[in-house]
Design an enzyme around this catalytic site. Structure first.
Site, short mmCIF file in Angstrom:
data_model
loop_
_atom_site.label_atom_id
_atom_site.label_comp_id
_atom_site.label_asym_id
_atom_site.label_seq_id
_atom_site.Cartn_x
_atom_site.Cartn_y
_atom_site.Cartn_z
N SER A 142 12.07 -19.10 1.16
CA SER A 142 10.52 -19.02 1.07
C SER A 142 10.21 -17.45 0.73
O SER A 142 9.23 -17.30 0.16
CB SER A 142 10.32 -19.21 2.39
OG SER A 142 10.48 -20.49 3.05
N HIS A 188 7.98 -14.53 4.47
CA HIS A 188 6.82 -14.76 3.61
C HIS A 188 6.10 -13.52 3.27
O HIS A 188 5.64 -13.28 2.02
CB HIS A 188 5.88 -15.84 4.39
CG HIS A 188 6.46 -17.12 4.52
ND1 HIS A 188 6.02 -18.12 5.24
CD2 HIS A 188 7.82 -17.55 4.51
CE1 HIS A 188 6.89 -18.98 5.24
NE2 HIS A 188 7.91 -18.79 4.80
#
Length: 245
Positions: A142, A188
């Site tokens: 991610s 993220h």
């Protein structure tokens, strides 16, 4: 024939819109990364040992620092949607960027943003081996995927292209990161920031006609990310060498 050879010899190699060496129209590097991630995930399903060997936990950072990168090629064996979402996003966005940047810059972007995601997550975690939280593992691509998201937005803006759907995707996933439990929103964020900075440098290198500027920025961001990781451990108790479970 000799004239043709001379022309080929003296001809300039084809380059991408951002000055990288152009490769095949097919994104072989993106395909390779996806294949590695899927192979690792299948290995995790076959044996818990695979997860234990590649996942990153804060207490292991000094003894096994390579986990900061290997964890970005692994995904939760119990949540199929984890790898499905990341690989779908990687196929769509990664292939686009690979053609735009060339394989070398694209690979550097992917690895640096993956590392930035892992280090940013680390900054918010305990590393004292006596703290159970220091042994909580994290896996997933991610951080790198969000780095690619940011790069697409910045580079598309530089080229005058539309990116509203990508901005919406980032917004939705940012909300999910805070609402859904066990989502490493810090990774993220780290990948997003690193990807944006690298894309700005790549765009600037094109505007100024200085391709080397992109590589200088890549090295600079890498050094900053590594320094943050080292600083985190330097300010924390030294971890002990015990098996990871």
């Amino acid at each position: 024939m000799d004239c043709i050879r001379q022309q080929a010899k003296g001809g300039r190699p084809q380059v991408t819109v951002f000055g990288g060496r152009a490769g095949s129209d097919r994104p072989y590097l993106t395909i390779a990364i996806i294949a590695i991630c899927v192979a690792v995930w299948l290995g995790e399903l076959a044996s818990p040992r695979v997860f234990q060997e590649v996942a990153f936990a804060p207490a292991l950072g000094t003894s096994e620092p390579w986990r900061l990168i290997t964890s970005a090629f692994a995904h939760s064996p119990h949540q199929p949607m984890h790898i499905i979402f990341n690989m779908l996003a990687l196929w769509i966005v990664g292939g686009y960027l690979e053609r735009m940047l060339g394989w070398a810059r694209y690979l550097a972007l992917y690895l640096v943003t993956a590392l930035a995601g892992s280090v940013t997550w680390l900054l918010f975690q305990p590393v004292d081996p006596s703290d159970p939280g220091a042994w909580v593992p994290v896996v997933g691509a991610s951080g790198a995927v969000f780095g690619l998201f940011a790069a697409v937005i910045v580079l598309n803006r530089h080229l005058g292209r539309e990116s509203s759907s990508m901005i919406a995707t980032i917004g939705i996933n940012a909300v999910i990161g805070f609402v859904v439990p066990n989502v490493a929103w810090e990774a993220h964020l780290g990948g997003l920031v690193a990807g944006g900075l690298l894309a700005l440098a790549i765009a600037a290198s094109r505007s100024r006609g200085k391709p080397a500027l992109a590589w200088v920025a890549i090295v600079a961001v890498l050094v900053i990310v590594l320094a943050l990781g080292v600083a985190k451990y330097a300010a924390s108790p030294a971890p002990v060498l015990i098996p990871f479970a």
